[in-house]
Write an enzyme that holds these catalytic residues in place. Structure first.
Site, mmCIF file in Angstrom:
data_model
loop_
_atom_site.group_PDB
_atom_site.id
_atom_site.type_symbol
_atom_site.label_atom_id
_atom_site.label_comp_id
_atom_site.label_asym_id
_atom_site.label_seq_id
_atom_site.Cartn_x
_atom_site.Cartn_y
_atom_site.Cartn_z
ATOM 1 N N ARG A 155 57.140 59.334 -20.857
ATOM 2 C CA ARG A 155 55.962 59.596 -20.025
ATOM 3 C C ARG A 155 56.373 59.906 -18.593
ATOM 4 O O ARG A 155 55.781 60.758 -17.943
ATOM 5 C CB ARG A 155 55.015 58.385 -20.060
ATOM 6 C CG ARG A 155 53.722 58.621 -19.306
ATOM 7 C CD ARG A 155 52.721 57.513 -19.541
ATOM 8 N NE ARG A 155 53.057 56.312 -18.787
ATOM 9 C CZ ARG A 155 52.401 55.156 -18.877
ATOM 10 N NH1 ARG A 155 51.389 55.033 -19.712
ATOM 11 N NH2 ARG A 155 52.756 54.121 -18.156
ATOM 12 N N ARG A 185 54.923 59.560 -12.491
ATOM 13 C CA ARG A 185 54.484 58.274 -11.955
ATOM 14 C C ARG A 185 55.674 57.527 -11.354
ATOM 15 O O ARG A 185 56.723 57.425 -11.967
ATOM 16 C CB ARG A 185 53.855 57.431 -13.074
ATOM 17 C CG ARG A 185 52.365 57.609 -13.166
ATOM 18 C CD ARG A 185 51.780 56.852 -14.327
ATOM 19 N NE ARG A 185 52.034 55.410 -14.294
ATOM 20 C CZ ARG A 185 51.409 54.543 -15.080
ATOM 21 N NH1 ARG A 185 50.508 54.971 -15.959
ATOM 22 N NH2 ARG A 185 51.680 53.266 -15.013
ATOM 23 N N ARG A 225 45.497 40.701 -15.987
ATOM 24 C CA ARG A 225 46.941 40.727 -16.184
ATOM 25 C C ARG A 225 47.577 39.377 -15.884
ATOM 26 O O ARG A 225 48.796 39.233 -16.022
ATOM 27 C CB ARG A 225 47.561 41.772 -15.258
ATOM 28 C CG ARG A 225 47.917 43.083 -15.937
ATOM 29 C CD ARG A 225 48.554 43.992 -14.905
ATOM 30 N NE ARG A 225 49.341 45.036 -15.487
ATOM 31 C CZ ARG A 225 48.871 46.242 -15.832
ATOM 32 N NH1 ARG A 225 47.609 46.524 -15.687
ATOM 33 N NH2 ARG A 225 49.689 47.146 -16.313
ATOM 34 N N LYS A 260 47.150 51.483 -24.068
ATOM 35 C CA LYS A 260 45.818 51.017 -23.653
ATOM 36 C C LYS A 260 44.929 52.182 -23.211
ATOM 37 O O LYS A 260 43.777 52.272 -23.626
ATOM 38 C CB LYS A 260 45.934 49.997 -22.508
ATOM 39 C CG LYS A 260 46.744 48.759 -22.865
ATOM 40 C CD LYS A 260 46.687 47.717 -21.755
ATOM 41 C CE LYS A 260 47.459 48.104 -20.502
ATOM 42 N NZ LYS A 260 48.921 48.048 -20.648
ATOM 43 N N ARG A 273 58.739 46.011 -14.817
ATOM 44 C CA ARG A 273 57.380 45.846 -15.334
ATOM 45 C C ARG A 273 57.364 45.023 -16.616
ATOM 46 O O ARG A 273 56.455 44.218 -16.834
ATOM 47 C CB ARG A 273 56.751 47.215 -15.582
ATOM 48 C CG ARG A 273 56.328 47.894 -14.301
ATOM 49 C CD ARG A 273 56.200 49.381 -14.460
ATOM 50 N NE ARG A 273 55.110 49.771 -15.322
ATOM 51 C CZ ARG A 273 55.029 50.953 -15.922
ATOM 52 N NH1 ARG A 273 56.002 51.844 -15.758
ATOM 53 N NH2 ARG A 273 54.006 51.248 -16.658
HETATM 54 P P1 ATP Z 1 49.555 51.427 -20.258
HETATM 55 O O1 ATP Z 1 50.675 52.386 -20.411
HETATM 56 O O2 ATP Z 1 49.418 50.514 -21.468
HETATM 57 O O3 ATP Z 1 48.270 52.076 -19.885
HETATM 58 P P2 ATP Z 1 50.669 50.592 -17.674
HETATM 59 O O4 ATP Z 1 51.705 49.567 -17.582
HETATM 60 O O5 ATP Z 1 51.075 51.985 -17.476
HETATM 61 O O6 ATP Z 1 49.921 50.424 -19.037
HETATM 62 P P3 ATP Z 1 48.598 50.473 -15.602
HETATM 63 O O7 ATP Z 1 47.482 49.645 -16.145
HETATM 64 O O8 ATP Z 1 48.401 51.912 -15.490
HETATM 65 O O9 ATP Z 1 49.869 50.115 -16.484
HETATM 66 O O10 ATP Z 1 49.004 49.822 -14.179
HETATM 67 C C1 ATP Z 1 50.055 50.322 -13.378
HETATM 68 C C2 ATP Z 1 50.392 49.325 -12.257
HETATM 69 O O11 ATP Z 1 49.220 49.026 -11.454
HETATM 70 C C3 ATP Z 1 50.883 47.944 -12.705
HETATM 71 O O12 ATP Z 1 52.257 47.933 -13.025
HETATM 72 C C4 ATP Z 1 50.541 47.078 -11.475
HETATM 73 O O13 ATP Z 1 51.473 47.238 -10.441
HETATM 74 C C5 ATP Z 1 49.222 47.663 -10.999
HETATM 75 N N1 ATP Z 1 48.078 46.939 -11.605
HETATM 76 C C6 ATP Z 1 47.209 47.476 -12.520
HETATM 77 N N2 ATP Z 1 46.311 46.544 -12.922
HETATM 78 C C7 ATP Z 1 46.631 45.398 -12.283
HETATM 79 C C8 ATP Z 1 46.112 44.077 -12.287
HETATM 80 N N3 ATP Z 1 45.079 43.721 -13.060
HETATM 81 N N4 ATP Z 1 46.700 43.136 -11.484
HETATM 82 C C9 ATP Z 1 47.720 43.463 -10.713
HETATM 83 N N5 ATP Z 1 48.278 44.675 -10.653
HETATM 84 C C10 ATP Z 1 47.752 45.650 -11.432
HETATM 85 MG MG MG Z 2 47.411 52.883 -18.363
#
Ligand code: ATP
Ligand code: MG
Length: 191
Positions: free
Chosen positions: A128, A134, A89, A14, A145
Site C-alpha cells: 500500500r 502515506r 484504539r 478495516k 505501528r
Molecule cells: P487499516 O489499514 O486497517 O485501515 P491503519 O493502521 O492504516 O488501518 P488508520 O486507522 O488509517 O490506520 O490510522 C492511521 C494513524 O492515525 C494511526 O497509526 C494513528 O497514528 C492515528 N490514529 C487513527 N485513529 C486513532 C485513534 N483512535 N487514536 C489514536 N490515534 C489514531
Molecule cells: Mg484505514
C-alpha cells in the site's frame, strides 16, 4: 441507532470492509485515520499535531482523540447508525465511546474483529505504501505501528469479548468472501 466497530491491526482491511458495510446497512462512516489525514492535507492546527504522531507510528493522545470523536458524533445527529473505523484504539477510548453512546441513548451493537496474520499485514502495508504515499506505510513505521497495536490496541479484543459483542472474522481471502463472513456474523443482531 445501529453502531458497529470495525476492529483489527493496521492493514487488516478495516477501510475496505467499512465501504461495503456502509452500502449494506446505510451507516455513517467515522474513520479516524481518514479524518486525521484530511486535516494533515489541509494543514490545519489539528493536522500539524496529528502528523507528528502518525509519521512515527504512534497514537494521537486519548483526550484529543476522544474530543474529536464526540464532535464527529454531534455533527451527525440524524444518522441511522455509525461504523467506527480506527476508534477505539485504546481501553480509555473504548470506555469513552461506551459513555458517549450511552449519553445518546445507544451503544456498540457489535465489534467486527478482522483477524489477519502478522506476515500478511506487513506485506499489505508495504504494498500500500508504494501506491498511497502515506507517511506511515514504510517498513520502519509499519514495525512501530504493529508494536503499538500489540501493546495498546489488541487488549480491546478481550475487553469486547467480556462485553459480549466481539465477532471474530477471518480477514484473509477475497474481499467479497470476507464481507460474506461479516454479514453472517452480524445476522440477528438487533437495534
Ligand atoms: P487499516 O489499514 O486497517 O485501515 P491503519 O493502521 O492504516 O488501518 P488508520 O486507522 O488509517 O490506520 O490510522 C492511521 C494513524 O492515525 C494511526 O497509526 C494513528 O497514528 C492515528 N490514529 C487513527 N485513529 C486513532 C485513534 N483512535 N487514536 C489514536 N490515534 C489514531
Ligand atoms: Mg484505514
Amino acid at each position: 441507532m445501529f453502531n458497529l466497530v470495525i476492529f483489527g491491526a493496521p492493514g487488516s482491511g478495516k477501510g475496505t470492509q467499512s465501504e461495503k458495510l456502509i452500502a449494506e446497512y446505510g451507516l455513517h462512516h467515522i474513520s479516524t485515520g481518514e479524518l486525521l489525514r484530511s486535516h494533515i492535507k489541509q494543514d490545519t492546527e489539528l493536522g500539524r499535531v496529528a502528523d507528528k504522531y502518525i509519521s512515527k507510528g504512534q497514537l494521537i493522545p486519548d483526550e484529543l482523540m476522544i474530543d474529536i470523536l464526540a464532535s464527529e458524533l454531534d455533527a451527525h445527529p440524524e444518522v441511522k447508525g455509525v461504523i467506527f473505523d480506527g476508534f477505539p484504539r485504546t481501553i480509555p477510548q473504548a470506555q469513552a465511546l461506551k459513555k458517549m453512546l450511552a449519553e445518546r441513548g445507544t451503544k456498540v451493537h457489535a465489534v467486527v474483529g478482522l483477524e489477519v496474520e502478522e506476515k500478511e499485514l506487513i506485506d499489505r502495508l508495504v504494498k500500500r505504501g508504494i501506491e498511497s504515499g502515506r507517511s506511515d506505510d514504510n517498513p520502519e513505521t509499519i514495525q512501530a505501528r504493529l508494536k503499538v497495536y500489540h501493546a495498546q490496541t489488541s487488549p480491546l479484543r478481550d475487553y469486547y469479548m467480556e462485553e459480549g459483542n466481539y465477532k471474530a472474522v477471518a480477514g484473509t481471502g477475497s474481499i467479497d468472501d470476507i464481507f460474506a463472513n461479516i454479514r453472517d456474523s452480524l445476522a440477528g443482531i438487533q437495534e
